[in-house]
Design an enzyme around this catalytic site. Structure first.
Site, PDB file in Angstrom:
ATOM      1  N   GLU A 140       0.826  -1.206   0.000  1.00 47.34           N
ATOM      2  CA  GLU A 140       0.000   0.000   0.000  1.00 47.34           C
ATOM      3  C   GLU A 140       0.860   1.255   0.000  1.00 47.34           C
ATOM      4  O   GLU A 140       1.849   1.325   0.731  1.00 47.34           O
ATOM      5  CB  GLU A 140      -0.909   0.013   1.239  1.00 47.34           C
ATOM      6  CG  GLU A 140      -1.946   1.114   1.183  1.00 47.34           C
ATOM      7  CD  GLU A 140      -2.815   1.162   2.441  1.00 47.34           C
ATOM      8  OE1 GLU A 140      -4.013   1.445   2.298  1.00 47.34           O
ATOM      9  OE2 GLU A 140      -2.305   0.922   3.549  1.00 47.34           O
ATOM     10  N   GLY A 275       3.002   2.163  10.740  1.00 41.95           N
ATOM     11  CA  GLY A 275       2.817   1.538  12.043  1.00 41.95           C
ATOM     12  C   GLY A 275       2.434   0.079  11.880  1.00 41.95           C
ATOM     13  O   GLY A 275       2.944  -0.796  12.566  1.00 41.95           O
ATOM     14  N   ALA A 276       1.518  -0.150  10.923  1.00 44.83           N
ATOM     15  CA  ALA A 276       1.065  -1.510  10.631  1.00 44.83           C
ATOM     16  C   ALA A 276       0.354  -1.493   9.291  1.00 44.83           C
ATOM     17  O   ALA A 276       0.027  -0.432   8.760  1.00 44.83           O
ATOM     18  CB  ALA A 276       0.126  -2.008  11.734  1.00 44.83           C
ATOM     19  N   GLU A 278      -2.771  -3.674   7.029  1.00 45.79           N
ATOM     20  CA  GLU A 278      -3.892  -4.581   7.220  1.00 45.79           C
ATOM     21  C   GLU A 278      -4.014  -5.704   6.208  1.00 45.79           C
ATOM     22  O   GLU A 278      -5.122  -6.214   5.974  1.00 45.79           O
ATOM     23  CB  GLU A 278      -5.200  -3.775   7.204  1.00 45.79           C
ATOM     24  CG  GLU A 278      -5.553  -3.134   5.854  1.00 45.79           C
ATOM     25  CD  GLU A 278      -5.079  -1.706   5.677  1.00 45.79           C
ATOM     26  OE1 GLU A 278      -5.625  -0.999   4.822  1.00 45.79           O
ATOM     27  OE2 GLU A 278      -4.147  -1.301   6.411  1.00 45.79           O
ATOM     28  N   ASN A 279      -2.919  -6.129   5.589  1.00 48.88           N
ATOM     29  CA  ASN A 279      -2.987  -7.208   4.605  1.00 48.88           C
ATOM     30  C   ASN A 279      -3.968  -8.288   5.076  1.00 48.88           C
ATOM     31  O   ASN A 279      -3.908  -8.745   6.212  1.00 48.88           O
ATOM     32  CB  ASN A 279      -1.606  -7.859   4.421  1.00 48.88           C
ATOM     33  CG  ASN A 279      -0.509  -6.837   4.253  1.00 48.88           C
ATOM     34  OD1 ASN A 279      -0.541  -6.022   3.359  1.00 48.88           O
ATOM     35  ND2 ASN A 279       0.464  -6.892   5.155  1.00 48.88           N
ATOM     36  N   HIS A 311      -7.371  -1.494  15.161  1.00 52.00           N
ATOM     37  CA  HIS A 311      -7.484  -0.765  13.889  1.00 52.00           C
ATOM     38  C   HIS A 311      -7.274  -1.703  12.700  1.00 52.00           C
ATOM     39  O   HIS A 311      -8.080  -1.741  11.758  1.00 52.00           O
ATOM     40  CB  HIS A 311      -6.447   0.365  13.877  1.00 52.00           C
ATOM     41  CG  HIS A 311      -6.421   1.189  12.626  1.00 52.00           C
ATOM     42  ND1 HIS A 311      -6.920   2.467  12.575  1.00 52.00           N
ATOM     43  CD2 HIS A 311      -5.937   0.935  11.390  1.00 52.00           C
ATOM     44  CE1 HIS A 311      -6.759   2.956  11.354  1.00 52.00           C
ATOM     45  NE2 HIS A 311      -6.149   2.040  10.615  1.00 52.00           N
ATOM     46  N   GLU A 312      -6.195  -2.475  12.746  1.00 51.78           N
ATOM     47  CA  GLU A 312      -5.886  -3.353  11.610  1.00 51.78           C
ATOM     48  C   GLU A 312      -6.923  -4.458  11.449  1.00 51.78           C
ATOM     49  O   GLU A 312      -7.245  -4.865  10.329  1.00 51.78           O
ATOM     50  CB  GLU A 312      -4.494  -3.969  11.772  1.00 51.78           C
ATOM     51  CG  GLU A 312      -3.355  -2.946  11.918  1.00 51.78           C
ATOM     52  CD  GLU A 312      -3.362  -1.857  10.864  1.00 51.78           C
ATOM     53  OE1 GLU A 312      -3.703  -2.154   9.694  1.00 51.78           O
ATOM     54  OE2 GLU A 312      -3.058  -0.701  11.206  1.00 51.78           O
TER      55      GLU A 312
END
Length: 867
Positions: A140, A275-276, A278-279, A311-312
């Site tokens: 992303e 930060g992360a 979300e795959n 969140h993810e």
């Protein structure tokens, strides 16, 4: 070839003549050469008769390619061209493909296993003195094209069957579970994964490395939930693992949609730009945002990890099952995931008082950025790949989630969630636009959601509601708010539908909506009232001086959210000149008995902003501001103490830590003495001498007053930490040294490999806290610009962050012009928005000091802080 005939004129999107249906992808990372071998076969539907195929590629060497028609005929391209600007490869063929036919496009390629934290890249770590690597992904927004040739746009969903080849001893992960493994030699194997559902390219993920895992004890149906890390860290993933299993179950119930994949893996990556990410089914994280050690990590870390994990996981529905149509609707992904993460954390941890936290955190972040002219609407037209990274900011996340909170309050939480669930179900495995969400919410509520909410998502900025009082009458009017205070007619064209939330002695009336420039309020000026009750609205409120004073005295009638909003508004209006700074100082000086952590956090934040704007002013004034801060916090900090017990309420512990930090910052000698003695014991081996909650504060003050000995101690803690957040705290504190020679060493570490590229901004944050550091940062930026530009490609987001940190600490127009002049000859594509925001921040501080310098001195003098 790129087609610009889209909803946004000039937008770079692929032609629509073919559409991908299924990718069969095989990859082999080569850790000895930092390359990877790849082959992909893409099933295509021909939508329009044509003789070409265009798709995205970036930094890939294409070795062989052809198409196979439905009749089995193999065709080689007659011409192959690459467009560097569009990042596309176009294959031209001698004959036309018929509409409604199908093709198989085969490409063999080699890519770079890069160190840019983009596409298919390598992450480096040390284990027992040996340098090791793992291969991981970050697609992303537009870096899937670095990993394999692809139709790299969110609305070109397809299925993916992925196979990875490499060392038999390594772990292989992808979005789906393993279908089968096959040995290809004595030392290598190929792992093939089950086929994914329809999904966007930016969610594709795969990892190859030496990984260990923990699995959740909490059973989420029959779906394994695991946290993977490099060996030795896995047990620190236990907290996230258990939370993830519970959160998945929670979201299933809330959305009334089953989590559709057979597993959930979360992986800590040593080198990670965000930060992360979300795959779908394989979420990747920075180590610090995934791992938590109950005995060594701070409560702030626990909250951060909880929020990021929640969140993810919310993204598995918002974004993954139902995806925005294009990047201008990014907020549909990020705002919802942000809002739902707060809702999820509140469900599991009521004692954290999450929505009070939200008002001081997400809402204020949104209002701060959106108060700049260089902000952007929630729905922002983007045309090029290099523009997309710049909108992953507080507008797409925090402003969007604040607007959703406002919308949920208006519709009612239950109706809001029902409408959202309907929206997700209607567009599952597809793409949607903001209008689709409004339609679903209108259907369940019976309200015209679109006409009310479109202004909030499509217009930049937000209103300032000014309260005017005359003889027993109260009226309100709205105009654009700008932090620089210089609102021009062209800035002030929008009329917002404003939910006034009028709080009086009778309670909170949420029915009042300001749909015009001004209106009268159903309240008398002699009565108690406050606008924007519970801070539900996304706007600022400006009162007359006497009302600020009376609201300060009526604190007991206000909720915590009200008090946070009041302090935040007083602070922001001081910066912009809509209210005098003395109103802020008078307000907070009367609240020394305040008990809420979140209100204190806002008070200290606003006073700190004042001190930061005055940082280059005369020592007499800066010392007086320190003395004022000390008068607010020192006595309360001493009373609360600096020791912590596990059974103390979370917010009580957080308040102790906050007050201790503020006392240290104000020069409290008793607190500083405690900090120095604790640090001395800590580095001598007594690790219990510093509680994790005040560790960062102690590291910072030791550095700011320290020399070579303290520098080596903190550097040693950074290189050999006992926890991830201790490492980050030590790294940030290295920027707090005020000795120029030591700062030069710290700056050198940012580029010599001592500090990971993903972390170079962290010591910079420490430097921005003091005058010597602010000057040193900009000089370093100018000297090292060419190397930084190469290290942090402008297409990624980190360069913009570094530019902002290195410039936004200045407070004068002289420095504004110096920064502006330096970048005048530079190519600012990819970070131009961040630079504009930094310049605007400098300008607003300069205006503030020039305008309110006398007001601040007068208040400090009349209250005994200045002679």
């Amino acid at each position: 070839m790129c087609n610009s005939s889209s909803a946004v004129p000039g937008r770079q999107v692929l032609p629509t003549n073919v559409k991908p249906q299924h990718y069969y992808l095989s990859l082999e990372p080569l850790f000895d050469t930092f390359k990877f071998n790849g082959e992909v076969t893409i099933d295509l539907d021909v939508k329009e008769a044509s003789d070409f195929i265009s798709l995205h590629t970036l930094d890939l060497e294409l070795l062989d390619y052809h198409v196979v028609t439905a009749s089995g005929k193999t065709l080689k391209p007659t011409d192959t061209t690459y467009n560097d600007d569009d990042q596309t490869t176009t294959f031209k063929f001698a004959e036309q493909f018929e509409a409604d036919s199908s093709l198989k496009l085969y490409i063999k390629f080699i890519g770079e296993l890069n160190d840019k934290m983009a596409g298919f890249y390598r992450s480096t770590y040390e284990e027992n003195g040996e340098t090791k690597y793992l291969a991981t992904t970050q697609m992303e927004p537009t870096d899937c094209r670095r990993a394999f040739p692809s139709f790299d746009e969110p609305n070109l969903k397809a299925k993916f069957t992925i196979a990875l080849t490499g060392d038999k001893n390594l772990t292989y992960l992808s979005n789906m579970d393993v279908r089968f493994e096959k040995d290809v030699s004595e030392t290598k194997k190929t792992v093939t994964f089950n086929t994914t559902p329809l999904m966007s390219t930016y969610l594709v993920a795969f990892i190859v490395g030496d990984l260990k895992y923990v699995e959740s004890d909490y059973k989420f149906r029959d779906i394994p939930v695991r946290v993977y890390t490099t060996p030795g860290y896995e047990e620190k993933g236990r907290y996230s693992c258990e939370l993830a299993a519970k959160a998945l179950e929670y979201y299933e119930k809330v959305f009334d949609i089953k989590y559709p994949l057979p597993k959930m893996d979360m992986v800590g990556i040593h080198d990670f730009s965000a930060g992360a990410m979300e795959n779908w089914g394989l979420i990747t994280y920075r180590m610090v945002d995934l791992l938590f050690d109950e005995s060594k990590s701070t409560l702030d870390t626990k909250l951060r990890v909880s929020e990021v994990v929640a969140h993810e996981l919310a993204h598995q529905w918002f974004g993954n099952i139902c995806t925005m149509d294009f990047w201008d609707s990014l907020w549909l992904n990020e705002s919802f995931a942000t809002y739902m993460s707060w809702k999820c954390c509140d469900h599991f941890e009521k004692s954290w008082k999450i929505w009070e936290n939200f008002v001081g955190d997400s809402l204020q972040s949104a209002l701060t950025l959106d108060g700049l002219r260089s902000s952007h609407p929630i729905e922002v037209p983007v045309k090029r790949a290099d523009e997309i990274n710049q909108i992953f900011d507080a507008i797409s996340y925090e402003k969007g989630s604040s607007v959703l909170r406002m919308l949920a309050t208006w519709l009612g939480e239950d109706l809001f969630i029902k409408g959202v669930s309907n929206y997700l179900k209607k567009h599952s495995y597809g793409n949607a636009k903001t209008e689709d969400l409004w339609d679903s919410l209108s259907e369940v509520s019976g309200k015209d959601v679109a006409s009310t909410m479109e202004v909030w998502t499509k217009k930049v900025g937000y209103p300032l509601v000014t309260v005017e009082e005359s003889t027993d009458k109260v009226s309100v009017n709205q105009h654009r708010y700008l932090t620089t205070g210089d609102v021009k007619p062209e800035d002030d064209q929008t009329i917002y539908p404003i939910f006034l939330g009028l709080r009086t002695d009778k309670g909170l009336d949420e029915s009042l909506v300001l749909n015009e420039r001004s209106t009268a309020l159903p309240v008398k000026s002699s009565e108690f009232f406050k606008v924007n009750g519970n801070s539900n609205g996304v706007y600022r409120v400006c009162y007359e001086d006497s009302r600020w004073e009376s609201l300060g005295k009526d604190a007991s009638k206000l909720t915590v959210e009200d008090r946070i909003g009041l302090v935040a508004d007083a602070g922001a209006l001081s910066v912009s000149g809509f209210s005098k700074t003395s109103n802020l100082l008078s307000l907070v000086s009367g609240w020394k008995s305040e008990s809420s952590f979140f209100v204190w956090d806002e008070i200290i934040t606003r006073v700190s902003a004042l001190k930061a704007a005055w940082i280059f002013e005369d020592k007499e004034t800066t010392d007086a501001l320190k003395a004022f801060t000390s008068s607010l916090v020192s006595e309360k900090s001493h009373e609360a103490g600096w020791t912590f017990k596990d059974d103390e309420p979370v917010l009580e512990q957080r308040l102790k830590a906050l007050l201790f930090s503020a006392a240290i910052g104000s020069g409290d000698e008793k607190a500083i003495k405690f900090a120095k003695e604790s640090f001395k014991a800590y580095v001598s081996g007594e690790k219990e001498a510093i509680n994790p909650n005040i560790r960062a504060t102690i590291f910072n003050i030791v550095a700011s007053k320290g020399g070579e000995e303290e520098y080596h101690s903190l550097l040693s803690i950074y290189t050999s930490p006992q926890s991830i957040d201790e490492k980050i705290a030590a790294l940030r504190s290295l920027g707090r040294f005020e000795n120029p020679a030591i700062l030069s060493k710290v700056l050198a570490h940012l580029l010599d490999g001592t500090v990971r590229t993903q972390d170079i901004y962290i010591p910079m944050q420490g430097m921005r806290a003091h005058k010597v550091g602010i000057d040193a940062l900009f000089n370093w930026l100018k000297t090292e610009w060419d190397q930084l530009y190469k290290l942090l490609p402008p297409g990624l987001s980190m360069l913009g962050s570094v530019v902002q940190i290195c410039t936004s600490g200045f407070t004068s127009m002289d420095k504004y012009h110096e920064v502006e002049a330096f970048f005048k000859s530079k190519n600012t594509k990819g970070f131009d928005q961040g630079l504009a925001q930094s310049l605007e921040t400098i300008k607003s501080k300069s205006n503030w000091v020039s305008r309110d310098g006398k007001d601040v001195k007068s208040w400090l003098k009349s209250n005994g802080y200045l002679k």
